[in-house]
Design an enzyme around this catalytic site. Structure first.
Site, short mmCIF file in Angstrom:
data_model
loop_
_atom_site.label_atom_id
_atom_site.label_comp_id
_atom_site.label_asym_id
_atom_site.label_seq_id
_atom_site.Cartn_x
_atom_site.Cartn_y
_atom_site.Cartn_z
CG HIS A 76 -9.04 -25.74 22.00
ND1 HIS A 76 -8.99 -24.39 21.73
CD2 HIS A 76 -10.35 -26.01 22.27
CE1 HIS A 76 -10.20 -23.87 21.83
NE2 HIS A 76 -11.04 -24.82 22.17
CG ASP A 78 -6.60 -23.56 18.61
OD1 ASP A 78 -6.81 -24.38 19.53
OD2 ASP A 78 -7.17 -23.64 17.50
CG ASP A 109 -13.90 -21.77 22.57
OD1 ASP A 109 -13.34 -22.83 22.87
OD2 ASP A 109 -14.27 -21.51 21.41
CD GLU A 143 -11.95 -26.83 19.18
OE1 GLU A 143 -13.10 -27.28 19.18
OE2 GLU A 143 -11.71 -25.60 19.14
CG HIS A 379 -16.14 -18.75 18.38
ND1 HIS A 379 -16.25 -19.59 17.30
CD2 HIS A 379 -15.31 -19.37 19.24
CE1 HIS A 379 -15.53 -20.69 17.52
NE2 HIS A 379 -14.94 -20.56 18.70
#
EC number: 3.5.1.14
Length: 408
Positions: A76, A78, A109, A143, A379
């Site tokens: 992904h 995003d 990520d 995602e 994150h």
């Protein structure tokens, strides 16, 4: 840090990190343009699929036996938002320090794996190697907001996806703080449960029975007692057989709402007992748990009169990939890693990725990010990845992916 004499693959990675694909307004057109330009530069056949509403970039290296089941490298594009004030550098500058640590949202990520997959495809094409099976790459949106609507959840039900004829999918995993590498064969189902309680109202000076908040609190206490049981189960075994986060059901109270507002402001009437109260829970259920039985458990928790619940997120099915000798994909993957002296630790992914949509179609999927000796910072503030770890990850994928695609 000056990028003079920087490895060209690291430079490409850093360029991709600088593209603002963070929510709530990800710039998918810029990421699509970047990927298309690289596909052209690397002579990789591509197309941009827009039928789901947001661009999905597809690349393809056709095999000598195109009727065989194919391998999909999914990633992904995003990323989650970044709180700039909590970072020591601009989270979208792809800044590199003197130790080679690259800081930026998406370094772990999962823009690292995006570019590693792309570099593997480039090397295969450049080498002139002929593959037995067809190799597909997909670069998908959304995602980080669940993959629903315009992402993988919708794409897997299209005719375009069916035509890919996928036999195995590789997707993202997690960094490992140890020398081992983690591979994920399933993940926990995310259930977001919204509970509403309705009860008697009255003046705050009285002992009103059957109030909404009383009913809600009884349910909350039952659910938090279950949470404590799972917490203790997770931390019970501290030896090598101890449970990991993905092995237990996590439950967290994330939303509470009650009170009578005054004039649509942020002030509330403290002397009025409200007729309604609400709570929201984030529940993550491992694939070893029977989902129908867990649904019955929620119904039992909310069985009191005046209580009801609905789902903000609900997955009725949660498959996992079998890791046994009958799974030829797993045997090939495992043997490839063994040849590189890579020690694998198998786990259930504690959160959710696009892999769940693939597995629920009955297609095997492995979540694997070739990142070790690195703190898990997805994150988180100051997310980073060392350039040497990134480059080694490309070599690791080169030791795995061609073997999978050339498998009998």
């Amino acid at each position: 840090m000056n990028s003079i004499q920087e490895n060209e693959h690291v430079t490409v990675f850093r360029e991709f990190l600088k593209i603002r694909t963070d929510h709530p307004t990800p710039d998918y057109e810029s990421s699509t343009k970047f990927l298309v330009e690289k596909a052209k530069e690397y002579n990789i056949p591509y197309e941009v699929y827009r039928e789901t509403g947001t661009p999905i970039v597809l690349m393809k290296i056709e095999g000598l036996e195109p009727n065989l089941k194919t391998v999909l490298l999914n990633s992904h594009v995003d990323v989650v938002p970044a709180v700039h004030d909590s970072w020591k550098v601009d989270p979208f500058s792809a800044w590199k320090d003197e130790s080679g640590n690259i800081f930026g949202r998406g370094t772990q990520d999962m823009k690292c794996v995006c570019m590693q997959f792309l570099e593997v495809a480039r090397r295969i094409v450049q080498s002139g190697q002929k593959l037995k099976r067809t190799l597909h790459l997909s670069f998908v949106p959304d995602e980080e907001i669940g993959g629903s609507g315009k992402g993988m959840e919708k794409f897997v039900y299209t005719e375009k996806f069916r035509q890919l004829n996928i036999g195995l999918c590789l997707d993202e995993g997690l960094a490992s703080p140890t020398n081992d590498f983690t591979v994920f064969y399933g993940e926990r189902a995310p259930w977001w449960v919204h509970i509403t309680a309705v009860g008697n109202a009255g003046h705050g000076s009285r002992f009103i029975e059957g109030t909404a908040i009383e009913k809600l609190m009884r349910t909350i206490n039952k659910m938090l007692a279950f949470r404590q049981e799972q917490f203790e189960s997770l931390h019970h075994g501290q030896h090598e057989c101890g449970k990991k986060l993905g092995d237990v059901t996590s439950l967290n109270l994330t939303v509470l709402k009650a009170g009578i507002p005054i004039d649509h402001s942020n002030n509330f009437s403290y002397n009025v007992i409200p007729t309604q109260a609400e709570a929201g829970f984030d529940i993550r259920i491992p694939p070893t748990v029977n989902l129908d039985q867990f649904l019955d458990q929620i119904k039992e928790w909310t069985a009191e009169e005046g209580l009801s619940f609905k789902f903000a997120s609900y997955i009725p099915k949660n498959e996992m990939t079998k890791l046994d000798s009958d799974n030829k994909w797993w045997e090939n993957f495992k043997e490839s890693c063994k040849k590189m002296d890579i020690n694998l630790v198998t786990e259930i992914f504690p959160a959710a990725t696009d892999s769940r949509f693939i597995r629920n179609l009955g297609i095997p999927a492995f979540g694997f990010s070739p990142i070790n000796n690195t703190p898990i910072l997805l994150h988180d503030h100051n997310e980073f990845l060392n350039e040497k770890v990134y480059l080694r990850g490309i070599d690791i994928f080169m030791g795995i992916i061609p073997n999978l695609v050339n498998m009998e």
